[in-house]
Each structure stands twice: as structure tokens, then as C-alpha cells.
Design an enzyme around this catalytic site. Structure first.
Site, mmCIF file in Angstrom:
data_model
loop_
_atom_site.group_PDB
_atom_site.id
_atom_site.type_symbol
_atom_site.label_atom_id
_atom_site.label_comp_id
_atom_site.label_asym_id
_atom_site.label_seq_id
_atom_site.Cartn_x
_atom_site.Cartn_y
_atom_site.Cartn_z
ATOM 1 N N HIS A 366 0.788 -1.235 0.000
ATOM 2 C CA HIS A 366 0.000 0.000 0.000
ATOM 3 C C HIS A 366 0.816 1.278 0.000
ATOM 4 O O HIS A 366 0.252 2.374 -0.009
ATOM 5 C CB HIS A 366 -0.923 0.049 1.223
ATOM 6 C CG HIS A 366 -2.024 -0.967 1.188
ATOM 7 N ND1 HIS A 366 -3.282 -0.691 0.701
ATOM 8 C CD2 HIS A 366 -2.046 -2.259 1.564
ATOM 9 C CE1 HIS A 366 -4.034 -1.770 0.803
ATOM 10 N NE2 HIS A 366 -3.303 -2.738 1.324
ATOM 11 N N LYS A 557 -8.311 14.153 4.894
ATOM 12 C CA LYS A 557 -7.482 12.939 4.876
ATOM 13 C C LYS A 557 -6.509 13.066 6.027
ATOM 14 O O LYS A 557 -6.444 14.128 6.654
ATOM 15 C CB LYS A 557 -6.720 12.824 3.555
ATOM 16 C CG LYS A 557 -5.985 14.135 3.171
ATOM 17 C CD LYS A 557 -5.236 14.025 1.858
ATOM 18 C CE LYS A 557 -6.085 14.217 0.632
ATOM 19 N NZ LYS A 557 -6.109 13.072 -0.257
ATOM 20 N N ARG A 558 -5.743 12.014 6.326
ATOM 21 C CA ARG A 558 -4.727 12.138 7.356
ATOM 22 C C ARG A 558 -3.792 13.307 7.032
ATOM 23 O O ARG A 558 -3.548 13.616 5.862
ATOM 24 C CB ARG A 558 -3.916 10.835 7.467
ATOM 25 C CG ARG A 558 -4.662 9.725 8.154
ATOM 26 C CD ARG A 558 -4.976 10.067 9.590
ATOM 27 N NE ARG A 558 -3.813 9.986 10.424
ATOM 28 C CZ ARG A 558 -3.616 9.080 11.374
ATOM 29 N NH1 ARG A 558 -4.536 8.157 11.618
ATOM 30 N NH2 ARG A 558 -2.523 9.083 12.099
ATOM 31 N N LYS A 563 1.131 14.644 1.691
ATOM 32 C CA LYS A 563 -0.202 14.970 1.182
ATOM 33 C C LYS A 563 -0.371 16.483 0.972
ATOM 34 O O LYS A 563 -1.343 16.932 0.372
ATOM 35 C CB LYS A 563 -1.282 14.442 2.125
ATOM 36 C CG LYS A 563 -1.308 12.909 2.227
ATOM 37 C CD LYS A 563 -2.359 12.428 3.221
ATOM 38 C CE LYS A 563 -2.294 10.940 3.538
ATOM 39 N NZ LYS A 563 -2.901 10.074 2.494
ATOM 40 N N THR A 665 -8.313 6.979 -1.756
ATOM 41 C CA THR A 665 -9.670 6.475 -1.952
ATOM 42 C C THR A 665 -10.683 7.600 -1.707
ATOM 43 O O THR A 665 -11.775 7.590 -2.267
ATOM 44 C CB THR A 665 -9.969 5.286 -1.000
ATOM 45 O OG1 THR A 665 -9.437 5.588 0.289
ATOM 46 C CG2 THR A 665 -9.361 4.010 -1.515
ATOM 47 N N LYS A 669 -14.324 8.925 -3.553
ATOM 48 C CA LYS A 669 -15.580 9.277 -2.881
ATOM 49 C C LYS A 669 -16.051 10.669 -3.284
ATOM 50 O O LYS A 669 -17.239 10.895 -3.516
ATOM 51 C CB LYS A 669 -15.409 9.184 -1.356
ATOM 52 C CG LYS A 669 -15.086 7.780 -0.873
ATOM 53 C CD LYS A 669 -14.594 7.752 0.576
ATOM 54 C CE LYS A 669 -13.881 6.427 0.879
ATOM 55 N NZ LYS A 669 -13.182 6.448 2.184
HETATM 56 O O1 73E Z 1 -2.721 5.832 -0.836
HETATM 57 C C1 73E Z 1 -3.276 5.186 0.293
HETATM 58 C C2 73E Z 1 -4.158 4.034 -0.168
HETATM 59 O O2 73E Z 1 -5.261 4.515 -0.880
HETATM 60 C C3 73E Z 1 -2.161 4.649 1.178
HETATM 61 O O3 73E Z 1 -1.398 5.740 1.629
HETATM 62 C C4 73E Z 1 -2.756 3.880 2.347
HETATM 63 O O4 73E Z 1 -3.540 2.796 1.806
HETATM 64 C C5 73E Z 1 -4.641 3.226 1.024
HETATM 65 C C6 73E Z 1 -5.416 2.008 0.608
HETATM 66 O O5 73E Z 1 -4.712 1.266 -0.328
HETATM 67 C C7 73E Z 1 -1.737 3.319 3.261
HETATM 68 N N1 73E Z 1 -1.837 3.238 4.603
HETATM 69 C C8 73E Z 1 -0.727 2.648 5.037
HETATM 70 N N2 73E Z 1 0.054 2.390 4.013
HETATM 71 N N3 73E Z 1 -0.578 2.813 2.901
HETATM 72 C C9 73E Z 1 -0.402 2.341 6.425
HETATM 73 C C10 73E Z 1 0.877 1.938 6.780
HETATM 74 C C11 73E Z 1 1.167 1.651 8.080
HETATM 75 C C12 73E Z 1 0.201 1.763 9.064
HETATM 76 C C13 73E Z 1 -1.076 2.161 8.722
HETATM 77 C C14 73E Z 1 -1.374 2.455 7.405
#
Ligand code: 73E
Length: 822
Positions: A366, A557-558, A563, A665, A669
Site C-alpha cells: 500500500h 485525509k490524514r 499529502k 480512496t 468518494k
Molecule cells: O494511498 C493510500 C491508499 O489509498 C495509502 O497511503 C494507504 O492505503 C490506502 C489504501 O490502499 C496506506 N496506509 C498505510 N500504508 N498505505 C499504512 C501503513 C502503516 C500503518 C497504517 C497504514
């Protein structure tokens, strides 16, 4: 007999009258209250049970259908499930939202108020956890036998308050009034072991084996939540594990008369699943976190073996019975644990066990951010999981032999690909473990999947290219349109019927109405009423008046430097400054809306929140500008609070540095709800723009290759600062203390980082961003054209339904078929 039928009907009937009777019955028999004495929470609980009763039949039929059919099951392993409130969603999926509303309002109760009573299970940080939740909705809707496995954190993501403009974290006590959606299943508890040491021995048949003598253990108790699909009888299970004191250890201490130690141990055991780590995309090598990961993975895998046993299937059938998806590397220890269970417990020989493991597991990556990549310090790992370390060494030895065979003499490559990082202090690389132990590896958007192959997983792509694919993320239209945006839902359905809720591609039919003046008017009216609702919420919660006729420009978003919420802030400061310089300046009135949490230990992100709220204070308090621009920071952005935001947005800010947002995501939305995107060519923005058309998307900024090239040649933010007057003015204004009551130190760390390092290239993208925002300003004035673009955005978002994503996973990775539940 008559009595029985009556009871049955009250538990399953769907008419408003029966629902009302069932609700009153639950109020009395579950909460023990007559109508006159009940609190709002009593009403909520009674309502929840009334809905749950109607799901239990589906849940039971689903379980027996799966057992009878011996179906292959998708197991989605995730450390996070950000489910959001269940009640509204279950009403939508049952198709009884309106009937229930009627039933409740017939009692003179405020239905929406009762729905708002639910404390959402915030068992996730952001996109990754919410993706898991959307996928469960789609799996059930598509009638795919599946199970979500995760952790039942007692405290989910913290609640955010804003005090004096700063984020303050409050513990999330989501279970305090009970959780009507879950059923504990203590009879299916499992034991999880930790620590200790290993010793080799020879078994009865003369085989070399290894024994693990653990130092301590905990009990994992499953809590099950039904996940109902949309207008189907399928109700799958989300199984979350809670850690408790082990039966045996407790007992021992008690016998010795050491009662206090037993109690202490109980408390220590329960700490394991106490709290969700609030870091998004930042790895912190904490021991408790590794305990959590191993705990839920081992619980889940043992659960699968129990299911296999109950169905009397042989061990070899494991990969036919289960396909296990690893949601990032958080559950990657599954590779070693599945091997341990097969080899040590079930006495399967290594090669066969390895086949089973690889055939079973698949891994989704991710993020490419280096700080997110999980690597466990070897000592810490060895102390907790000594046997797993040995297994990982064995996997590594065998794997590196293959690497050496394929790339003879390439020692550097071997070192790079090793499961153990030995450049200094030694670490276990969880992404490497996941890649080696899985038959499939995927990224979450087309660009991200390409970059994975070119960067962090390049060596692995070169070694086994056939494992790699892309699965672009999606979101569920049930929660994110049907539930969140009833006015737009009604309008769309009046034109094309309701099939689109399950087949989002059907939204394309809206294209034939795009030129219809009456439809355009209705579309605007729906958007306007959603903006009015959000304005009312903002007024209520923050006592800030915002104008529903202004352009709602939203970034939620976070909070993270990559970002670039601070790029958005620079735009606001630029607008503010130009109005102050030229009080008659004509601009489209805008409301800038922010929402998002910062990780408690992420200082720069917290300072970004302070910057936004500081700018808000000045802008909103200045009579020269406040009728043209307003700034609002919505506190405690979570699923509940986000639901009224997407439908009210005109403009969606997706402005990450190109190459850094894996998918996003929220971008989907917003666009589904008719917002236009201003964005970089990053993550799923690329594909959204492809779908909606370049002419309906506000593109700006460097592309990934340009970002890399600029960094390569030596990026100097100073050059941009000195060559752009508006940029210099904006940064100087922040540095001057203008937004901090004259305090020049407050934002210095932020300003200095921009001027001296600017790792996320805000200064390089500033001019392009401002120019693009000017185009947005112009475009919004042409109401009719904007409406057209808005309609086309929504109409062309079919690809981004999580139903499409799940179909792709089913076909290309999981090889599973739907099973209808009658
Ligand atoms: O771009 C997003 C993505 O849409 C990405 O940053 C996020 O995952 C979403 C779903 O695919 C994400 N979160 C984490 N890594 N990628 C993450 C890593 C460590 C702890 C918690 C979350």
C-alpha cells in the site's frame, strides 16, 4: 404454535408496523425500559437489535450454505478495519431504511438522531483500514464466501479535539455503552504462545524436529460481526480477536496461592489488544505492535485449521479451502506462522509445507514511503518469536540459493534481496518475507504498481515477474453514495433506476441527461442542499457561518507532509494577501474545508494543523476578506463525520507529490459525489482523470519522473522562493508572525523546512497549483458548465466501485466464485 409464528414474524418482518412492534419489544426485553423511561442510547440499542435480528437469519443460512457447498473462502487479514457506524449501512443493505424511518418516526422519535447515537468502531487509521471495510461490503454483496480477520482493539483511533488551534488526542472508548453488532464466541478461543527458546529433538520415527518451549501465552477470543451484502442473503463474518489471560497460566498461579500475580498476568494479557497504533504510514518498531501482529495472525490461521478439521478435510486441501490476502505487511508474519503450524504441529515436510504456504498467501503493498516499510530488529524478534526466526532463516537460505543460481556472482543483489537486512544492526524485512511467501503481489493503483516494480520491489519483480499485478482500489457505493448522499441517490434513481447501486457502471446512463437543463437544475439543487446540511453542521459544531453558495473546496485525509495540506494553506494565504493588497479583487467566494488527524508523535503534521487553524482565525476574523474566503477545520474527521462532507464538496484536493500517494480512496468518494478534482498525476488520480476525461479534471504539478529528475539534479527551494513574488509574500507573511499574533517562532520549523529542504516539492509545484486554482475560480463562475463537469464526473466513476476491485481479485488472485445463499 401460534405464539411461535408470531415471534418469528416480529423478528423478520419488514413492514413499518412490524418493525415498530419489534423495536418496542427489544426496548423492553433487552434494555428493560418502557418507552417513557428510555434514553437515546436505549433507543439506539433497541433499534440496532431490531436490525440485527433481521440479519441473523441471513448469517445462519450463509454459514450452512458455505459448509454444505464446501466453498473456497477468502480470508482478508488486516490489522485495521475502519468499518464506520453499522446501523445506517445495514439498513441500506437490508433495503429497509425508509420503512424503519417510518416505524421510528411513528413513535415521535428523531430517526436520524438515533442513528447518530452509534459510536463508530474506529479500528483503523485511514485509507488502508477503510479499504478493508469497503472490500468486506463488496465481498458480501458479490456473494463471495469470505471472512475478515483482525484485532478487536479496545481503544480505536483517538478522538481529536482542537484546543487553541492545536490537536489534542482523547482516548476512544467506543465500547463503553456496549456493542450490539458483535457476538463473542469464547468456545472458539485459541492459545497464542510467545518467547522462550527452541530445542532440536528426534521423534519416534527418527525424524529431526524442533520443539518450541514458549515462555508465556495468551488466549485469543473471537468476536464476530455479521457483514451483510446489499440486497442479497449473504452475510459474511468479520472475526476480530481479543487477547485474554490464558486459562492454564492463571490456574497455576492461583493454585500456588499467588492470586495477585494471576490478576497481574490477566491485566498484562489484555494489554495486547488494548490500543490501535495511531501511526499512518510510519513504522515504529515497538514490541507490543509485533505482539499484536503475531497474535491476530496466529489466531486466524489456527482458526482456519480448525475449520478444515471440522469439515474433515486433509491438510493438503488448505490452499483449496482458503485463500489468504495480506493487507500490507502487518500480517506478513503469516508466512512463518503457517510454515510453523504445518511443519512443527501437523508434521508436514518442509517442501510440501512451503507449497501450501505459497499457494495460500497473497500480498498487497500500500505504500512506497521508506519510513512505512516494516523491519523488525532481530533481537526483539528473536526474543518474542524464536522459532519463527529459525524458520525465516531457513526460508531465506533456500531463497537466496535460488537467487544465486539465477544471478550468478551478483552478491550485491543477494544482499539486497535477503530477508535479513545486515547493513548494520540486523533487521527482518517484512516486505521481502511477504513477497517470497506469496504467489501474488499487487499494488493498489496502476501508477503505484508500476513504481513498485521499478523501485522498492524491483529485484523481486526481476526474480518472479509473474507474481506481480495491479488491483486498483475502489470504494463501496452503498456507504459512500446511497447512505451518505440520499438526495443525489434519489435523483439518479429517478432517471436510471436503482441498478447502479450494485452495478456502478450504469451511472454512464446519466451522460444522456448531461445537457438536460431541468436535470442540471435538480443536480445543482441536490448539491446545494448537501452544502446547506454541511453548513448547518459547521454552524452547530464550530459556530462558524459558511455560505452554501460559495465554492466548497475540501481537503480531508490524514495530515501528512507528502499529502501537502500546507500547499493548500499557501494558496489560501496567497488569496488572502491579494485581497488585502487589492480590496476590490474579484474572486469566486470559497470556503476552504479541512479535516484530518495527525499521528500524535508527528510534530510537523501537528504544526500543519496549527497553521491551518491560525490562518482560519485571521481570515475568518477579517471583514475585508471573510465574505470572499472562509477557512474551516472540522475536528475529529472519522467515517461518521466524513459522510456529510463528500456530498457537499465542489472541489476535491488531491495534491500529493507525484509518486507518493499509492492510490487514495477519498479522491474516489469525492468524484462519485460530483466534486471536481484538483490534483497531481498521482495514485488513482491518474485513472480517475482517464475515466472522467482530462477536460473535467484540474491537473497541475510535476509528474513522477520530473520529481525524480529534479531531485537528481539537486533541488533548491530557494530559487523558487526568490523568483516568485506571490510565493515569497505568502511564506514571508507566515514567517512574520501575521497568523501567530506576532510570534515569529511558531511556524519557523515549517517555514525553514520548506525553504531549506522541501522534500515534498511544494515550492516547485506552487506556481502550477496557483495557476490551476485560478482556472477553478474561473470555471466555477460558469454554473452550467461546472454542473456538466460535475455530472460527468459522477457518471464516469463506475470503475472505482470496490465491486470492480473485488471482482478483479476474485478472478486474478483468489480464483473464487460467488455462491448464492437462498
Ligand atoms: O494511498 C493510500 C491508499 O489509498 C495509502 O497511503 C494507504 O492505503 C490506502 C489504501 O490502499 C496506506 N496506509 C498505510 N500504508 N498505505 C499504512 C501503513 C502503516 C500503518 C497504517 C497504514
Amino acid at each position: 404454535m401460534l405464539m411461535q409464528i408470531q415471534v418469528e414474524e416480529d423478528r423478520i418482518g419488514l413492514s413499518p408496523e412490524i418493525l415498530r412492534r419489534a423495536f418496542l419489544d427489544n426496548l423492553f426485553y433487552i434494555q428493560g425500559k418502557p418507552l417513557a423511561l428510555a434514553t437515546k442510547n436505549d433507543f439506539y440499542i433497541a433499534l440496532a437489535y431490531t436490525v440485527r435480528d433481521r440479519m441473523l437469519h441471513c448469517w445462519n443460512s450463509t454459514a450452512s450454505t458455505y459448509t454444505a457447498r464446501g466453498s473456497r473462502t477468502v480470508c482478508y487479514l488486516s490489522a485495521e478495519f475502519l468499518m464506520g457506524p453499522h446501523l445506517g449501512n445495514n439498513l441500506i443493505n437490508l433495503g429497509i431504511y425508509d420503512q424503519m424511518k417510518q416505524a421510528i418516526e411513528g413513535l415521535d422519535l428523531d430517526f436520524e438522531e438515533l442513528i447518530a447515537q452509534e459510536e463508530e468502531p474506529g479500528l483503523g487509521n485511514g485509507g488502508l483500514g477503510r479499504l478493508a471495510a469497503c472490500y468486506l461490503d463488496s465481498l458480501a454483496t458479490l456473494e463471495i464466501p469470505s471472512m475478515g480477520y483482525g484485532i478487536r482493539y479496545e481503544f480505536g483511533i483517538f478522538d481529536q479535539e482542537i484546543r487553541d488551534g492545536w490537536q489534542v488526542e482523547i482516548t476512544d472508548k467506543w465500547l463503553r455503552y456496549g456493542n450490539p453488532w458483535e457476538l463473542p464466541r469464547p468456545e472458539w478461543a485459541v492459545e497464542i504462545k510467545f518467547g522462550g527458546y527452541t530445542e532440536p529433538f528426534t521423534d519416534d520415527q527418527g525424524r529431526y524436529r524442533v520443539r518450541w518451549i514458549p515462555a508465556w501465552s495468551v488466549k485469543g477470543v473471537p468476536y464476530d460481526t455479521p457483514i451483510l451484502g446489499y440486497q442479497v442473503n449473504t452475510a459474511n463474518t468479520l472475526r476480530l480477536w481479543k487477547a485474554e489471560a490464558p486459562e492454564s497460566f492463571d490456574f497455576e498461579a492461583f493454585n500456588q496461592g499467588n492470586y495477585y500475580r494471576a490478576v497481574q498476568e490477566k491485566v498484562a494479557s489484555e494489554n495486547l489488544t488494548k490500543v490501535l497504533y495511531p501511526n499512518d504510514e510510519k513504522f515504529e518498531g515497538k514490541q507490543l505492535r509485533l505482539q499484536q501482529q503475531f497474535f491476530f495472525v496466529s489466531c486466524s490461521l489456527q482458526d482456519m485449521f480448525h475449520i478444515l478439521e471440522r469439515q474433515q478435510l486433509p491438510l493438503e486441501a488448505f490452499p483449496q479451502k482458503f485463500t489468504v490476502q495480506l493487507n500490507d505487511t502487518h500480517p506478513a508474519i503469516a508466512v512463518a506462522e503457517l510454515m510453523r503450524l504445518l511443519v512443527d504441529k501437523y508434521l508436514v515436510e518442509w517442501d510440501k509445507a512451503w507449497d501450501i504456504t505459497q499457494q495460500t498467501l497473497a500480498y498487497t503493498n500500500h505504500t512506497l514511503l521508506p519510513e512505512a516499510l516494516e523491519k523488525w530488529a532481530l533481537d526483539l524478534f528473536a526474543g518474542l518469536l524464536p522459532r519463527h526466526l529459525e524458520i525465516i532463516y531457513e526460508i531465506n537460505a533456500r531463497f537466496l540459493d535460488r537467487v544465486r543460481l539465477k544471478f550468478v556472482g551478483d552478491a550485491e543483489r543477494t544482499a539486497r534481496m535477503s530477508l535479513i537486512d545486515e547493513q548494520g544492526a540486523r533487521y527482518i524485512r517484512m516486505a521481502h518475507l511477504a513477497c517470497v511467501g506469496s504467489h501474488a503481489i499487487n499494488g493498489v493503483a496502476a501508477l503505484h504498481s508500476e513504481l513498485l516494480k521499478q523501485t522498492v520491489l524491483k529485484d523481486f519483480y526481476e526474480f518472479f515477474p509473474e507474481k506481480f499485478s495491479n488491483k486498483t482500489n475502489g470504494v463501496t457505493p452503498r456507504r459512500w453514495i446511497a447512505l451518505s448522499n440520499p438526495s443525489m441517490t434519489k435523483l439518479i434513481t429517478s432517471k436510471i433506476g436503482s441498478g447502479w447501486i450494485k452495478h456502478l457502471d450504469q451511472l454512464r446512463q446519466l451522460e444522456s441527461f448531461v445537457g438536460d437543463i431541468e436535470f442540471q437544475r435538480q443536480w445543482r439543487e441536490s448539491k446545494r442542499s448537501n452544502k446547506q446540511s454541511l453548513a448547518a453542521l459547521v454552524k452547530n459544531r464550530l459556530d462558524i457561518t459558511i455560505d452554501p453558495d460559495s465554492l466548497f473546496d475540501v481537503q480531508s485525509k490524514r495530515i501528512h507532509e507528502y499529502k501537502r495540506q500546507h500547499l493548500n494553506a499557501l494558496h489560501i494565504v496567497t488569496l488572502y494577501d491579494s485581497i488585502k493588497q487589492n480590496p476590490t479583487l474579484e474572486i469566486t467566494p470559497r470556503t476552504f474545508i479541512f479535516g484530518g488527524k495527525a499521528a500524535p508523535g508527528y510534530y510537523m503534521a501537528k504544526l500543519m494543523i496549527k497553521l491551518i487553524t491560525a490562518i482560519a482565525e485571521v481570515v475568518n476574523g477579517d471583514p475585508d476578506v471573510r465574505d470572499r474566503i472562509k477557512v474551516v477545520f472540522i475536528p475529529d474527521y472519522n467515517v461518521t463525520n466524513s459522510q456529510p462532507v463528500y456530498p457537499a464538496a465542489d472541489l476535491s484536493e488531491q495534491i500529493s507529490t507525484a509518486g507518493l500517494e499509492a492510490s487514495g480512496t477519498g479522491n474516489m468518494k469525492f468524484a462519485m459525489n460530483g466534486a471536481l478534482t484538483i490534483g497531481t498525476l498521482d495514485g488513482a488520480n491518474v485513472e480517475i482523470r482517464e475515466e472522467v476525461g482530462a477536460e473535467n479534471f484540474f491537473l497541475f504539478g510535476l509528474i513522477t519522473e520530473e520529481v525524480a529528475a529534479l531531485k537528481e539534479q539537486g533541488y533548491n527551494p530557494w530559487d523558487y522562493y526568490h523568483s516568485n513574488d506571490a510565493l515569497k509574500a505568502a511564506i514571508d507573511l507566515i514567517a512574520s508572525g501575521h497568523f501567530s499574533h506576532g510570534d515569529r517562532d511558531l511556524f519557523k520549523p515549517l517555514v525553514d523546512k520548506l525553504l531549506h529542504h522541501d522534500p515534498f516539492l511544494l515550492l516547485a509545484d506552487y506556481a502550477s497549483y496557483i495557476e490551476c486554482q485560478t482556472k477553478v475560480d474561473q470555471a466555477y463562475r460558469d454554473t452550467q458548465h461546472w454542473t456538466r463537469m460535475s455530472i460527468l464526473n459522477a457518471a464516469r466513476m463506475g470503475k472505482f466501485s470496490s465491486d470492480r476491485s473485488i471482482r478483479d481479485y476474485c478472478k486474478e488472485i483468489w480464483k473464487v466464485q460467488p455462491i448464492e445463499v437462498l
